[in-house]
Design an enzyme around this catalytic site. Sequence first.
Site, PDB file in Angstrom:
ATOM      1  N   GLY A 182      66.696  61.311  43.606  1.00  0.00           N
ATOM      2  CA  GLY A 182      68.205  61.025  43.533  1.00  0.00           C
ATOM      3  C   GLY A 182      69.233  61.374  44.484  1.00  0.00           C
ATOM      4  O   GLY A 182      70.054  61.633  44.681  1.00  0.00           O
ATOM      5  N   CYS A 183      69.257  63.504  44.817  1.00  0.00           N
ATOM      6  CA  CYS A 183      70.052  63.930  44.918  1.00  0.00           C
ATOM      7  C   CYS A 183      70.937  63.600  46.082  1.00  0.00           C
ATOM      8  O   CYS A 183      72.060  63.768  46.837  1.00  0.00           O
ATOM      9  CB  CYS A 183      68.988  65.412  45.278  1.00  0.00           C
ATOM     10  SG  CYS A 183      68.294  66.052  43.735  1.00  0.00           S
ATOM     11  N   THR A 184      70.000  62.299  46.838  1.00  0.00           N
ATOM     12  CA  THR A 184      70.677  62.139  48.462  1.00  0.00           C
ATOM     13  C   THR A 184      71.824  60.766  48.529  1.00  0.00           C
ATOM     14  O   THR A 184      72.566  61.331  48.788  1.00  0.00           O
ATOM     15  CB  THR A 184      69.717  62.229  49.676  1.00  0.00           C
ATOM     16  OG1 THR A 184      68.937  63.244  50.110  1.00  0.00           O
ATOM     17  CG2 THR A 184      70.784  61.579  50.650  1.00  0.00           C
ATOM     18  N   SER A 187      74.396  62.705  46.473  1.00  0.00           N
ATOM     19  CA  SER A 187      75.994  63.553  46.984  1.00  0.00           C
ATOM     20  C   SER A 187      76.668  62.575  47.556  1.00  0.00           C
ATOM     21  O   SER A 187      77.794  62.916  48.505  1.00  0.00           O
ATOM     22  CB  SER A 187      75.282  64.103  47.927  1.00  0.00           C
ATOM     23  OG  SER A 187      74.080  65.070  47.367  1.00  0.00           O
TER      24      SER A 187
END
Length: 292
Positions: A182-184, A187
């Site tokens: 879920g980091c993309t 961001s």
Amino acid sequence: MAQRTRLADADCSIAQALDVVGDWWTLLIVRDAARGVHRFDALQAETGMSRKVLAERLRLLVDADVLTREPYQDRPVRYEYRLTRRGRALLPVLIALQDWGDTWLLGDGETTATAAQASREAERVHRLVGTRLPELRLLGMDGDSRDPVADTPYTVLYCFPGAYARPEAYPPGWAEVPGAPGCTLESCTYRDRLAEFTAAGATVHGVSVQRPDEQRAFADKERLGFPLLSDADLTLAAALRLPTFRAAGMSRLKRLTLVVERDRTVREVLYPVTDIVASVETALATVRSAAR
């Protein structure tokens, strides 16, 4: 001076290191120095040790070049105790101990990039509200060090486990670690709402333990428009006792968000982050409410 049993195994680096920091009081002093606690009375209040014991441990750490003693008052002369380069090299040791405690003593032994809402780990993180972020520097994507707190009314620091420009760069088993994926999305959601944060008086900084070149490649690919900062040395993690997990042989920040005021006071903490898009909306609402 406290009686200490010297460890005679000159060829064992573990034994030699324990000869310096094997006393649990010494690591607590290093912990608090990393958090910005530098003066004798403040260290005594944080650790609860007697003045005699604290003086002995400080003398030991100064002699071992873990701390340096710097005067801050002339009459009478009083000193602050700050970590040296050798002392800062102990920060990964502190984080490893904290991670082990969170995982095996407070947790169930499973690797996770998140926590239960009612966990003691989450309670520790939420106690950051009202505390001040000490002066520290993180590496920017250009390799230069910079203050993570911007000169705007508010800074939103969202800490994330890791994001890469190439899918094959993710560590093996990444998708199976609870809370890691879920980091993309996170961001890019901040990217898409960046103008709203700016209008509300907030600067957005993303923080991970990745190398600056990895962060730059990801930021360029996704056209983020705001800086990612590297906590590869775990300076921020140690200063705030942020939760971490181990993946691909390194400590990584668990996903959480801090809203920090210009004077470095933590106004809000979002942890655990279970709904990424909602967390960005909450951070924005916090800034807007504070600015009224």
